[in-house]
Design an enzyme around this catalytic site. Structure first.
Site, PDB file in Angstrom:
ATOM      1  CG  ASN A   1      -0.198   0.045   2.545  1.00 14.89           C
ATOM      2  OD1 ASN A   1       1.031   0.111   2.582  1.00 14.89           O
ATOM      3  ND2 ASN A   1      -0.946   0.021   3.640  1.00 14.89           N
TER       4      ASN A   1
ATOM      5  CG  HIS B   1       3.565   0.350   4.821  1.00 12.96           C
ATOM      6  ND1 HIS B   1       2.724  -0.525   5.487  1.00 12.96           N
ATOM      7  CD2 HIS B   1       4.676  -0.367   4.530  1.00 12.96           C
ATOM      8  CE1 HIS B   1       3.313  -1.696   5.586  1.00 12.96           C
ATOM      9  NE2 HIS B   1       4.503  -1.635   5.018  1.00 12.96           N
TER      10      HIS B   1
ATOM     11  CD  GLU C   1       0.086   0.936   7.445  1.00 16.00           C
ATOM     12  OE1 GLU C   1       0.148   0.921   6.202  1.00 16.00           O
ATOM     13  OE2 GLU C   1       0.307  -0.083   8.131  1.00 16.00           O
TER      14      GLU C   1
HETATM   15  P1  PGA Z   1       8.347  -6.826   2.986  1.00 12.38           P
HETATM   16  O1  PGA Z   1       7.685  -5.609   3.724  1.00 12.38           O
HETATM   17  O2  PGA Z   1       9.803  -6.509   2.865  1.00 12.38           O
HETATM   18  O3  PGA Z   1       8.093  -7.997   3.887  1.00 12.38           O
HETATM   19  O4  PGA Z   1       7.683  -6.943   1.651  1.00 12.38           O
HETATM   20  C1  PGA Z   1       8.004  -4.324   3.318  1.00 12.38           C
HETATM   21  C2  PGA Z   1       7.178  -3.359   4.116  1.00 12.38           C
HETATM   22  O5  PGA Z   1       6.049  -3.697   4.490  1.00 12.38           O
HETATM   23  O6  PGA Z   1       7.665  -2.247   4.374  1.00 12.38           O
END
Ligand code: PGA
Length: 248
Positions: free
Chosen positions: A136, A138, A143
């Protein structure tokens, strides 16, 4: 933003590790901002291997992590502190007193957020911040909708982030609801930022990031306003960016 295309996850991880090693060798007391999650696992593996084989020293390095869950004790296997120990700290010669994460068990979480901001300042700021990106958009646990002026703060995790992180827990119900995260402005104050992006599931957010103007609904888009951001993305993550640029 400078984009470096990696062939695949391993190539991305190797390039990122090399970048970090150069910084560690170059600076007298580098402050590294570190990230958890799936994306940097390969990078930490290469850093461990390099330390073993080439003896890169971290005795002069300081680290500050982006975030930590609220209510999970540091020695619990699900804490980000445990992740960092397991993936990196226990395998390199960094003094434990040089490694920092927010304290998600602090009684006064607001005071803890201030302490963490002060700590980063005391260390002289972050020389290189390693970042992943959520589907998304973030960064850290900032967020969509998080103000760009935010400092380290307490966040309620969105259900999409809790679901994405449930793979590390026994069930969705045990994923924490809150975390302490560096804010967007804390991240933007880093001297240099290294964003790692891998896999087809990140292709949509990559295309959004590169094609859209900076906006609060895609927190990572703020990085366009930083003067020194390097993105290392693998070809799967860049697939839609390329496809869309071809169709213009
Ligand atoms: P991920 O998460 O490296 O497990 O894809 C990245 C994030 O949510 O910032």
């Amino acid at each position: 933003m400078k984009i470096i295309e990696a062939r695949n996850y391993h190539d991305m991880s190797q390039k990122a590790a090399q970048f970090i090693i150069e910084k560690v060798n170059l600076l007298a007391s580098p402050v590294l901002g570190l990230a958890t999650g799936g994306t940097p696992l390969g990078t930490y593996k290469y850093l461990r291997e390099d330390h073993l084989n080439h003896h890169t020293s971290y005795s002069h390095v300081y680290t500050v992590n982006l975030d930590e869950y609220v209510g999970i004790p540091p020695d619990n296997e699900h804490s980000y502190f445990s992740y960092m120990k397991k993936q990196l700290f226990d395998h390199i010669d960094i003094p434990r007193s040089h490694t920092h994460l927010p304290d998600g068990m602090a009684k006064d979480l607001s005071a803890e957020c201030h302490r963490y901001e002060d700590l980063i300042k005391l260390l002289g700021g972050i020389d290189l911040q390693l970042l992943g990106i959520g589907m998304n958009g973030h960064i850290g646990f900032n967020e969509p909708g998080t103000p760009f002026s935010s400092k380290t703060h307490l966040v309620e995790l969105t259900s999409s982030t809790r679901k994405a992180n449930a793979r590390y827990f026994d069930s969705l119900a045990t994923v924490p609801f809150q975390a302490v995260t560096m804010g967007i402005s804390t991240i933007m104050e880093s001297k240099q930022i290294l964003l790692l992006v891998s896999g087809a599931k990140k292709a949509e957010i990559m295309a959004k990031l590169l094609n859209e103007e900076t906006n609060k609904d895609t927190p990572a888009s703020v990085l366009k306003r930083h003067q020194d951001v390097i993105i290392i993305a693998d070809s799967d993550a860049l697939a839609l960016v390329k496809e869309r640029s071809r169709s213009y």
